[in-house]
Design an enzyme around this catalytic site. Structure first.
Site, PDB file in Angstrom:
ATOM      1  N   CYS A 117     -25.461 -33.135  17.190  1.00 18.95           N
ATOM      2  CA  CYS A 117     -25.240 -34.654  16.850  1.00 18.95           C
ATOM      3  C   CYS A 117     -26.297 -35.428  16.981  1.00 18.95           C
ATOM      4  CB  CYS A 117     -24.035 -35.089  17.813  1.00 18.95           C
ATOM      5  SG  CYS A 117     -22.379 -34.398  17.617  1.00 18.95           S
ATOM      6  N   GLY A 156     -26.123 -33.573  12.149  1.00 17.11           N
ATOM      7  CA  GLY A 156     -24.990 -33.243  11.886  1.00 17.11           C
ATOM      8  C   GLY A 156     -24.213 -33.885  10.550  1.00 17.11           C
ATOM      9  N   ASN A 190     -24.363 -36.712  22.022  1.00 20.01           N
ATOM     10  CA  ASN A 190     -24.944 -35.328  21.509  1.00 20.01           C
ATOM     11  C   ASN A 190     -25.345 -34.366  22.840  1.00 20.01           C
ATOM     12  OD1 ASN A 190     -28.422 -34.709  20.481  1.00 20.01           O
ATOM     13  ND2 ASN A 190     -26.826 -33.441  20.352  1.00 20.01           N
ATOM     14  N   GLY A 191     -24.584 -33.227  22.420  1.00 15.90           N
ATOM     15  CA  GLY A 191     -25.025 -31.940  23.632  1.00 15.90           C
ATOM     16  C   GLY A 191     -23.625 -31.557  23.823  1.00 15.90           C
ATOM     17  N   TYR A 237     -36.916 -26.100  15.306  1.00 13.32           N
ATOM     18  CA  TYR A 237     -36.220 -26.375  14.228  1.00 13.32           C
ATOM     19  C   TYR A 237     -35.500 -27.635  13.948  1.00 13.32           C
ATOM     20  CZ  TYR A 237     -32.076 -25.327  11.130  1.00 13.32           C
ATOM     21  OH  TYR A 237     -31.118 -25.437  10.294  1.00 13.32           O
TER      22      TYR A 237
END
Ligand code: SF4
Length: 488
Positions: free
Chosen positions: A22, A49, A123-124, A267
């Protein structure tokens, strides 16, 4: 609507990269059009995302929210943005690592305590979400979604219900949470940022030219709205910012041992974002240089798998003193599509995403540089595409070590069965599978050396199997654990 359920084959067929969890964005800026600024911030974070997104805004007493399944440009328009009033904003763009993709799992998560609202964007991935959720349910709290993010939001409410103030409620909540979390919270009075003690996922602070604070997953989301990078949110740090732009920082754990996700550098993050003040682009080029030193090859051209393989390919070409050529052109606008895969589309395969330039490829020995191999299917299609375009030899070079272990910290690599480097015993077998003339990965040591930083500050678990945050055994392959439990 859940497009994974509607079109599962399409996503699988044409998308063979690990998915980011996210992107989060927050701002507290009286006098500014915060919803519009968040819209652009989320645009810059779209790569993190693409399944759903949302924005919540606050004034002194109200909250306004809009969220839905789809990309930022699909979910927001002039009409719904104009309804998001206020001067505090929290935004989110989501890929589902816990819970499936439907609108009730879209974020920010909105919860209430008495007449106060709290919007949380995460996020996570929590590794102990199951336990925390069960205990909340036992204590009488109910859930509208299947995400671990709602678990955190409800834990805050539980602490407030006990009579704690917001600071204590947040500190107590996050001292119970184990795993990876970079979080932005909005209330009627504050913008709040929180990062887990390992600092697995990125989170940074910026400042606009008029002195307003911004929080974002990556610095590219600051750049797009003209804000300057101030610093990263420290692992284990909680930050409160009020409308007067007074920033109050606390640590909620006594010892901090950072374990930043090294895959962010390789990435996930955008190349124009920064890590510890240096551009991600710089790291990726250095990975390519190191790869060229470790695995040289006599060839006519170095090409990349765009876009994420490009900086490493340029580094590889510079170090090898070989020409770099753009031989695979990405169809940038195919993105996520709702078109169901007909037989014709299946046959087109990788050509929907990448178009080769035959003049560069035909009759040449080609080195093709990519950032990672997950399942191996895409690499095989790329090698075939190059050979069909007349390449004499195709040598694949990968700027990360073999991905052999699942990630439990917010990246969608959740079972060893998916990973070709875990299934196949040797590089030779993978080379055969992808039909390349040769295949080499950067070494683990080479990857770390390219960062010019200490190995200890990184999580490298998907390459090494060494997990910095303990993983409960029941978690492997349990992405949809709440749904499965509910249907049993
Ligand atoms: S396991 Fe891999 S992808 Fe997950 S946090 Fe660690 S380095 Fe990043």
């Amino acid at each position: 609507m859940d497009f994974k359920q509607l079109y599962p084959h399409f996503i699988e067929e044409f998308d063979d990269k690990p998915k980011e969890a996210c992107g989060v964005f927050g701002m507290i800026a009286p006098g500014e059009e915060v919803a519009r600024l968040a819209f652009f911030g989320l645009y810059a974070l779209q790569h993190r995302g693409q399944e759903s997104c949302g924005i919540a805004t606050f004034d002194n007493s109200n909250v306004f929210i809009h969220k839905d399944v789809g990309m930022v440009s699909q979910v927001f328009d002039e009409k719904n943005l104009s309804k998001l009033k206020g001067d505090i904003v929290v935004g989110h763009t989501r890929y589902s690592t816990t819970g499936s993709n439907n609108v009730c799992n879209a974020q920010p998560v909105l919860v209430s305590h008495k007449d106060k609202k709290i919007a949380l964007a995460h996020n996570g991935n929590l590794v102990n979400a199951n336990l925390l959720r069960e205990s909340l349910i036992k204590n009488g709290y109910s859930f509208e979604s299947t995400t671990d993010s709602e678990v955190m939001a409800k834990l805050i409410v539980q602490e407030l219900d006990k009579g704690n103030d917001l600071t204590t409620a947040i500190k107590t909540t996050f001292s119970q949470c184990k795993g990876a979390y970079s979080i932005v919270i909005g209330t009627n009075d504050y913008l709040i940022a929180i990062r887990d003690p390992d600092g697995v996922r990125p989170l940074c602070i910026g400042n606009t030219s008029s002195g307003k604070y911004v929080i974002a997953s990556e610095s590219c989301a600051l750049d797009i709205i003209g804000a300057a990078f101030v610093r990263d949110v420290a692992p284990g740090e909680i930050i409160f910012i009020n409308r007067q732009q007074k920033l109050n920082s606390n640590l909620f754990v006594s010892s901090i041992k950072p374990h930043h996700c090294i895959f962010e550098l390789i990435y996930f993050s955008r190349p124009d974002s920064t890590f510890k003040g240096l551009s991600i682009y710089h790291f990726r080029k250095e990975l390519g240089r190191q790869l060229a030193r470790e695995a040289p090859v006599k060839a006519d051209y170095v090409i990349s798998v765009p876009d994420s393989g490009t900086p490493a390919a340029i580094g590889f070409a510079e170090e090898s003193k070989l020409p770099f050529g753009e031989a695979l052109i990405k169809n940038r606008y195919i993105g996520r599509t709702f078109i169901q895969p007909s037989q014709m589309l299946r046959e087109l395969g990788i050509r929907l995403k990448l178009n080769p330039i035959r003049d560069i490829i035909a009759g040449k020995k080609i080195v093709v540089v990519d950032d990672s191999i997950v399942r191996g299917n895409t690499s095989r299609k790329i090698v075939r595409l190059l050979k069909d375009s007349g390449a004499k030899e195709v040598h694949m070079r990968i700027s990360s070590p073999p991905v052999q272990w699942p990630c439990f910290y917010g990246i969608d690599i959740d079972s060893r069965e998916q990973l070709i480097a875990a299934k196949s015993n040797s590089i030779d077998e993978i080379t055969k599978f992808i039909e390349a003339d040769s295949l080499k990965y950067i070494s683990h040591e080479g990857m770390i050396k390219s960062t010019s930083l200490q190995r200890e500050i990184f999580c490298t678990a998907c390459f090494s199997g060494e997990y910095p945050i303990e993983i409960p055994p029941e978690l492997e392959g349990a992405k949809l654990r709440y749904e499965q439990a509910a249907s049993n």
